[in-house]
Motif scaffolding. Structure first.
Motif, mmCIF file in Angstrom:
data_model
loop_
_atom_site.group_PDB
_atom_site.id
_atom_site.type_symbol
_atom_site.label_atom_id
_atom_site.label_comp_id
_atom_site.label_asym_id
_atom_site.label_seq_id
_atom_site.Cartn_x
_atom_site.Cartn_y
_atom_site.Cartn_z
ATOM 1 N N VAL A 5 -12.490 14.067 -1.222
ATOM 2 C CA VAL A 5 -11.240 13.498 -0.708
ATOM 3 C C VAL A 5 -11.406 12.082 -0.163
ATOM 4 O O VAL A 5 -10.418 11.379 0.031
ATOM 5 N N GLY A 6 -12.643 11.675 0.104
ATOM 6 C CA GLY A 6 -12.893 10.340 0.650
ATOM 7 C C GLY A 6 -12.885 10.341 2.174
ATOM 8 O O GLY A 6 -12.312 11.217 2.811
ATOM 9 N N ASP A 7 -13.520 9.339 2.748
ATOM 10 C CA ASP A 7 -13.692 9.274 4.200
ATOM 11 C C ASP A 7 -12.372 9.168 4.965
ATOM 12 O O ASP A 7 -12.205 9.784 6.013
ATOM 13 N N GLU A 8 -11.440 8.383 4.456
ATOM 14 C CA GLU A 8 -10.180 8.190 5.185
ATOM 15 C C GLU A 8 -9.420 9.500 5.339
ATOM 16 O O GLU A 8 -8.977 9.854 6.438
ATOM 17 N N ILE A 9 -9.253 10.218 4.254
ATOM 18 C CA ILE A 9 -8.562 11.505 4.319
ATOM 19 C C ILE A 9 -9.388 12.495 5.136
ATOM 20 O O ILE A 9 -8.854 13.222 5.976
ATOM 21 N N TRP A 10 -10.688 12.517 4.918
ATOM 22 C CA TRP A 10 -11.566 13.432 5.652
ATOM 23 C C TRP A 10 -11.390 13.257 7.169
ATOM 24 O O TRP A 10 -11.244 14.224 7.901
ATOM 25 N N ARG A 11 -11.383 12.028 7.622
ATOM 26 C CA ARG A 11 -11.252 11.767 9.058
ATOM 27 C C ARG A 11 -9.864 12.123 9.574
ATOM 28 O O ARG A 11 -9.703 12.445 10.746
ATOM 29 N N SER A 12 -8.867 12.093 8.720
ATOM 30 C CA SER A 12 -7.494 12.365 9.160
ATOM 31 C C SER A 12 -7.180 13.867 9.208
ATOM 32 O O SER A 12 -6.227 14.266 9.868
#
Length: 138
Positions: A5-12
């Motif tokens: 999912v990528g870091d941005e989505i993961w962190r959100s």
């Protein structure tokens, strides 16, 4: 999942997981994996097999750090699930039915009775990260 999912989505995302007392889980795993055997091997014999080891902590750890926002105890599944859901913004409480119970499990026999001191220590070594993070003891 983070890679997908990528870091941005993961962190959100709000992420949570559950784990179980490793000694209890090990007995349940043994009973499950040997349920179809005509003659069930002893717990000690089973514990010598490479397949006896089940690494759960890698599912919710990244680089030896907790990768989820909430890690619950399986033994408090309904309460901890409601805590996690509440933290994620879900206001409705849920109830968790009991399903997938290991067949023919001798419920009168405590998981501790399966262990010798050596097997107890083996599980403590195998599952040190889970034990430390969740505060389990024998």
């Amino acid at each position: 999942i983070r890679n997908y999912v990528g870091d941005e989505i993961w962190r959100s995302y709000y992420k949570f997981a559950f784990d179980r007392n490793p000694w209890d889980r090990q007995v349940s795993w043994y009973l499950y994996k040997t349920k179809s055997k005509k003659t069930r091997p002893s717990f000690a014999d089973y514990m010598r097999r490479p397949s006896a080891y089940v690494d759960n902590h890698e599912l919710y750890m990244l680089d030896n750090e907790l990768a989820v926002d909430f890690l619950g105890h399986y033994e408090n599944l309904e309460e901890d699930l409601n805590t996690a859901l509440g933290q994620a913004g879900v206001k409705t409480k849920v109830s968790v039915p009991k399903v997938n119970v290991t067949p023919k499990k001798d419920s009168s026999r405590d998981y501790r009775s399966y262990f010798t001191p050596e097997l107890r220590e083996q599980v403590a070594k195998w599952y040190g990260p889970e034990i430390a993070i969740l505060g389990y003891d024998f």
